[in-house]
Each structure stands twice: as C-alpha cells, then as structure tokens.
Enzyme design. Structure first.
Site, PDB file in Angstrom:
ATOM      1  N   GLY A   1       9.823  -3.640  -5.689  1.00 55.57           N
ATOM      2  CA  GLY A   1       8.956  -1.825  -5.143  1.00 55.57           C
ATOM      3  C   GLY A   1       6.694  -2.274  -5.375  1.00 55.57           C
TER       4      GLY A   1
ATOM      5  CB  SER B   1      13.361   9.794  -9.014  1.00 60.88           C
ATOM      6  OG  SER B   1      13.289  11.602  -8.784  1.00 60.88           O
TER       7      SER B   1
ATOM      8  CE1 TYR C   1      14.770   8.826  -3.830  1.00 64.97           C
ATOM      9  CE2 TYR C   1      14.180  11.006  -5.235  1.00 64.97           C
ATOM     10  CZ  TYR C   1      14.290   9.645  -5.366  1.00 64.97           C
ATOM     11  OH  TYR C   1      12.764   9.420  -5.593  1.00 64.97           O
TER      12      TYR C   1
END
Length: 313
Positions: A22, A151, A176
């Site tokens: 990423g 996250s 998610y």
C-alpha cells in the site's frame, strides 16, 4: 496560526530491506518516502504498475538516492500472493521490516476476492497473513519487525465468527471492522508464537487515526464512484487539528516499525482526542484485541482459509 507539523525522527535504515504494501499513494506513499529517505532498501509490491512507477518518481524527488523497487502483488488473489513469495524467496534477500499497510474500505456492495472471500476480509487480512506466511524464512533471516496497520474501526463491531465471509447478510462497515479486528488478532498471535517458537521476529500493530487519505476517495476498482460521505467533514476537522493529516497518519506505523529494542506485541496510534489525530504514541489495546483465545482462533481460521501453514513450533 499555522499548526506545527507532527513528526518523528527515524533511525538510519541503511542496509535494511523493508517491504511495504500500500505504498503507492496517500498515507502509504508518505511512509514509503520516509523509509527511503532514511536509507532503507524499499520493496513496493503493487497491483497497478504505472501507479507504482509514479510513486517511485515521487519518492526519488524527495530522496534522490533512494533504493526502491517494484514487485507485482494483488492481495485479493492468493495465487498472486504466493507468486510474490516465490519471487522474493528466490532472490533470497533477508527482510528486516514488513509493513502491511494496504487496505480497502467500504465497497458499495458485497464483493469477493478471486478466491471467494469477502473483499475486505480477503484483502485487508487474509492476503497479508498469507504473504507473511510465504515470507517467513526471509523474515526470520532478517530478524524482522512486522507491523500490521489496523484501523480505529477495530474498536467497534466484532469478528463475524459464524459467517466470516458475510454470505448470509452484509454491512460494508461492519465487514471492514471485522477485517481489521481479524488482522490485529493475527498480528498479536504472530508475535506470541514467534517468541514461543524462537522464530526471531516481532510484530506490532498500528492505526493511523482518521485523516483525509485516499482510502476515502473515489475507488473505481471497488465500484465506488464517489468519495465517502464523511470526506468533507474529515477534511475540515483535519484542518483545525482534531483529526490527522495524510502525513501524520503514517507516523504510528513508522514508530511501530522503527522504535529500537524488543518492541513486539505493542500497539501504536495517534495520542489525541479519541485517537483521531495527534502525535503517535503507544496505545492501550482495543478491547476486541485482548482475548488470547480469540487470537488463537483467528490464527487457526486464517491458516484454514488461506491454506498457508506456519510452523507448529
């Protein structure tokens, strides 16, 4: 009044091979440029070759002597993950740091990976976990620090143990959170098993807080034709210092990856209000990541789904 930029000082990384997923845009590109400027031999696995080449050009504008190379990787394909593992193992260079930063968020409808996994779970967690498994000999050879970027969403929701691929019902944000909790549990179990078995690697978790990163933008590859609804508010709150910036969001991962000493099993994130922004610092583990039994269960489930086996001891 202009806000003072939040920053940390990285150690000299000359001679250290760092693999960063990423790293071709947004926060990941900031992380990549900082690592390269510190002297790391940076390996960027990317899905989009032209985007990767543009990232290298940007990195070399900031660090003209940067050592950086591209590899091909699609984390939503276990065949692609295995192919990268085969390539890097053939090259044989030890990996000293692994930062699993890539991720996708909030596709507008349920989608699956090439192997049939829910897209966020398969990409954010299973693809990274399989890659770590394939690269374990190189990580051991480098005495690697592994950093898994989770996250703030891992502080809400739960692992959907009974339906991990969300086939019975689907909520994009719940899925998610599920993917990021799974990823965090796996990382903590990786660190624990390494200590018990003497693999010689350590693993930390990080989270970037909330910032107006490219994760929120239009993402045609997942069918998202508009930025997420909260993008404008996040940008405003970033400007006034309540939330992070693209530059500050990458700092917890850099701190997790480069802090000297035996730093395994720790969690780094922004230290501001509710962890939304602020200077990076070690954080208390989210409640959903504290169960050793859940970590073991996720480890076993991950091996079963990916068919990538780690040594038993």
């Amino acid at each position: 009044m202009t806000r003072s930029p939040i920053d940390i000082t990285l150690p000299d990384l000359t001679g250290k091979r760092v693999l960063l997923t990423g790293g071709s845009d947004g926060m990941g590109l900031v992380i990549a440029a900082r690592l390269a400027a510190a002297g790391a031999d940076l390996v960027l696995p990317v899905r989009n070759q032209s985007k990767g080449e543009a990232a290298i050009a940007t990195i070399r504008e900031r660090a003209p002597k940067a050592s950086v190379s591209l590899r091909s990787l699609d984390l939503s394909s276990l065949d692609s993950v295995a192919a990268l593992g085969e390539t890097l193992n053939y090259e044989g260079d030890p990996i000293h740091m692994f930062i699993g930063n890539a991720g996708i968020m909030h596709p507008p409808e349920r989608q699956t990976t090439k192997d049939g996994f829910e897209l966020q779970f398969g990409t954010n967690h299973l693809g990274h976990a399989a890659l770590i498994g394939h690269l374990l000999p190189l990580l051991q050879a480098g005495g690697a620090r592994v950093t898994l970027q989770i996250s703030i969403a891992a502080n809400q929701g739960a692992v959907n143990w009974e339906d991990p691929n969300w086939e019975r019902s689907y909520d994009s944000m719940d899925a998610y959170s599920h993917s990021k909790i799974a990823y965090g549990l796996f990382g903590l179990e990786l660190d624990r098993r390494s200590r018990v078995a003497g693999w010689g690697i350590t693993a930390n978790l990080s989270h970037p807080g909330v910032a107006p990163t490219s994760l929120l933008d239009v993402r045609p590859e997942i069918g998202r034709t508009h930025a997420v609804r909260s993008r404008g508010l996040i940008t405003l709150l970033s400007r006034i210092g309540i939330m992070g910036t693209v530059a500050s969001a990458g700092l917890p991962a850099l701190m997790a990856a480069t802090t000297p000493g035996d730093q395994g099993g720790k969690f780094f994130g922004p230290s501001g209000i509710r962890g939304l922004g602020g200077r990076p610092a070690e954080q208390k583990l989210y409640s959903r990541l504290r169960s050793p039994d859940d970590a073991t269960r996720m480890w076993d489930l991950t091996q079963k789904l990916t068919q990538v086996r780690f040594p038993s001891r």
